[in-house]
Scaffold this motif. Structure first.
Motif, PDB file in Angstrom:
ATOM      1  N   ASP A   1     -97.347  57.702 -48.976  1.00 14.87           N
ATOM      2  CA  ASP A   1     -96.679  56.446 -48.968  1.00 14.87           C
ATOM      3  C   ASP A   1     -95.358  56.789 -49.462  1.00 14.87           C
ATOM      4  N   THR A   2     -95.092  57.978 -50.258  1.00  9.35           N
ATOM      5  CA  THR A   2     -93.824  57.910 -51.059  1.00  9.35           C
ATOM      6  C   THR A   2     -92.819  59.279 -50.547  1.00  9.35           C
TER       7      THR A   2
ATOM      8  N   ARG B   1     -91.241  54.760 -60.561  1.00  7.81           N
ATOM      9  CA  ARG B   1     -91.750  53.380 -61.120  1.00  7.81           C
ATOM     10  C   ARG B   1     -93.039  52.923 -60.026  1.00  7.81           C
ATOM     11  N   ARG B   2     -92.684  53.348 -58.833  1.00 11.22           N
ATOM     12  CA  ARG B   2     -93.721  52.722 -57.455  1.00 11.22           C
ATOM     13  C   ARG B   2     -94.814  53.792 -57.557  1.00 11.22           C
TER      14      ARG B   2
ATOM     15  N   LEU C   1     -97.151  53.107 -60.486  1.00 12.17           N
ATOM     16  CA  LEU C   1     -97.764  51.625 -60.229  1.00 12.17           C
ATOM     17  C   LEU C   1     -98.793  52.036 -59.362  1.00 12.17           C
ATOM     18  N   LEU C   2     -98.403  52.505 -58.218  1.00 13.63           N
ATOM     19  CA  LEU C   2     -99.417  52.746 -56.973  1.00 13.63           C
ATOM     20  C   LEU C   2    -100.527  53.600 -57.510  1.00 13.63           C
TER      21      LEU C   2
ATOM     22  N   LYS D   1     -89.684  59.135 -48.630  1.00 11.70           N
ATOM     23  CA  LYS D   1     -88.640  58.756 -49.449  1.00 11.70           C
ATOM     24  C   LYS D   1     -88.069  59.531 -50.516  1.00 11.70           C
TER      25      LYS D   1
ATOM     26  N   ASP E   1     -86.425  53.999 -59.401  1.00 17.33           N
ATOM     27  CA  ASP E   1     -87.406  52.933 -58.524  1.00 17.33           C
ATOM     28  C   ASP E   1     -88.558  53.554 -57.963  1.00 17.33           C
ATOM     29  N   LEU E   2     -88.456  54.818 -57.336  1.00 20.22           N
ATOM     30  CA  LEU E   2     -89.411  55.417 -56.732  1.00 20.22           C
ATOM     31  C   LEU E   2     -90.484  55.978 -57.593  1.00 20.22           C
TER      32      LEU E   2
END
Length: 470
Positions: free
Chosen positions: A28-29, A426-427, A430-431, A32, A423-424
């Motif tokens: 997912d990341t 933190r994502r 959380l994910l 990015k 921000d990434l």
């Protein structure tokens, strides 16, 4: 960046939940993260490169400023030497004329040194009360006023004079002698007629520096201020200062001591070819140091594995423009009469942009073409090499210049990239937490189902065993 996911095995399912979650989060990341990492690496390289470029330009400007120092001018066509520097030192300017001169120094220039009347007190005088008033201190037709307030002492008067007049070369101190103390004033200004006078009015401190000091009264201490006196080839010269300028055209004489009787000191003025060559070489070295630094920032090389390695500013349009602006000034024609280009001195541009200095061609320009007295104008004159170079560099290096603006934009971009990374991260956290929770819940369900299956299996096995035994 987020912390790595811990590898855990589900108790119910036996699956490696940590690995599964990590794989899902990465899918997912990863794109990015790769983008942010690539942009951050490139941006930090640009920031470092711009900083290094500014430093290289600043160092080059500092070198040119040193060579263009009016207090110690470079590129003088002539050099002067003194046969006895204990008596006098000699320096030549670019307007000197070769020759020899015999100099005798009979008197050095001195400044005024005066003392107040004797202040006789039991404590020695420094703490003597001084009435309120103004001191008018006169020298060379100028009057300086020092205000003395309430509660003053001889010591505070001294301090007030020093605070107010140090910039004018006048200083004060207190000398304690037998029976009391005197306020003593001296001056760095030399020459006849520069004697100090003090009109103290209500303060009671008055000094006539043109009169000798009486026993307990005021006046000059040892002698009046005087001019320097010397002869040059037997011709009498006087000077207000011990720095005698242009008594010999283009020569400055710094008088150190009085000559011994009628003895003279020989001053020799000749061509300064070695000094000129050294100054030109310093310019070439400074320019080459700057160009090599810029070349290193824009170079393309190959590492041990054959991979292409780019400099931090490789392909940067701003840097290319800067180099083009600076190099164009090397070919600009100067305003001299006969010496108008660097190539006439043996200075030529090489393939890598650095300069080559041909000593043989330079010597020929000095000895055969007699261009020595035009070298200074070529480098330091109006629209000379240094002025043109600084004009080319200034738009880039000034406070609000191109490189400063570039650095500000890069730093702003770095802040945005840092925020994107936060921000990434933190994502990812959380994910990871969400997926881990779901897989643990799934593992719990699988564990319960397995337990139920095991229970049912045990029941059927018990029934089968009972039937066999009946």
């Amino acid at each position: 960046m987020a912390s790595p996911i811990t590898s855990t095995t589900g108790m119910g399912s036996g699956l490696n939940i940590g690995s599964i979650v990590e794989a899902l989060v990465n899918s997912d990341t990863a794109a990015k993260q790769a983008q942010i990492t690539r942009q951050t690496t490139n941006n930090k390289a640009y920031i470092s490169g711009v900083g290094a470029l500014k430093s290289a330009l600043a160092a080059y400007q500092a070198s040119m400023k040193k060579l263009n120092d009016s207090a110690a001018p470079s590129f003088n066509a002539y050099a002067a030497s003194s046969a006895n520097e204990n008596v006098l030192k000699a320096t030549a300017s670019n307007t000197a004329v070769p020759g020899t001169y015999e100099v005798n120094v009979s008197q050095l220039a001195t400044g005024s040194k005066v003392a107040s009347r004797l202040f006789a007190t039991a404590d020695g005088g420094a703490a003597t009360p001084i009435p309120k008033g103004d001191l008018a201190i006169e020298q060379n037709g100028k009057t300086y006023t020092v205000s003395i307030g309430d509660g003053a002492t001889l010591q505070s008067v001294r301090d007030s004079i020093n605070d107010a007049l140090a910039v004018n070369g006048i200083s004060a101190n207190i000398i304690n002698e037998s029976g009391g103390a005197r306020l003593v004033l001296g001056s760095t200004t030399t020459g006849a007629g520069s004697d100090i006078k003090v009109i103290g009015g209500a303060t009671g401190i008055s000094i006539d520096g043109t009169k000798p000091m009486a026993t307990n009264g005021s006046g000059y201490i040892s002698a009046l201020a005087q001019d320097a006196k010397l002869t040059i080839d037997g011709l009498a010269v006087t000077s207000k200062s011990n720095t005698v300028e242009n008594a010999i055209s283009g020569i400055t004489l710094d008088l150190v001591a009085v000559s011994s009787g009628a003895a003279t000191t020989k001053v020799t003025v000749g061509a300064n070819n070695d000094g000129l060559k050294a100054s030109v070489q310093q310019f070439v070295d400074a320019y080459n140091t700057m160009v090599k630094a810029v070349n290193a920032l824009t170079a393309t090389s190959t590492d041990a594995n054959g991979n292409t390695v780019l400099g931090s500013l490789t392909g940067d349009a701003t840097t290319r423009s800067l180099l083009a602006d600076i190099r164009s000034e090397l070919a600009t024609i100067g305003s001299g009469d006969r010496l108008t280009s660097l190539s006439q001195l043996g200075i030529n541009t090489q393939k890598d942009g650095t300069l080559e200095f041909n000593g043989t061609k330079f010597t020929a320009a000095m000895n055969d073409k007699k261009l020595g007295n035009e070298v200074q104008e070529l480098f330091t004159g109006t629209n000379g090499v240094f002025e043109r170079m600084n004009k080319a560099i200034e738009p880039y290096i000034k406070t609000d210049g191109v490189l400063t603006s570039r650095a500000n934009n890069l730093n702003a971009l770095q802040k945005r990239l840092d925020q994107q990374q936060e921000d990434l991260d933190r994502r990812v956290e959380l994910l990871t937490a969400s997926l881990t929770k779901k897989y643990i819940a799934m593992d719990t369900v699988v564990g319960k189902l397995k337990a139920q299956a095991n229970s049912i299996t045990s029941i059927f096995e018990a029934i089968t065993a009972q039937q066999r035994n009946s």
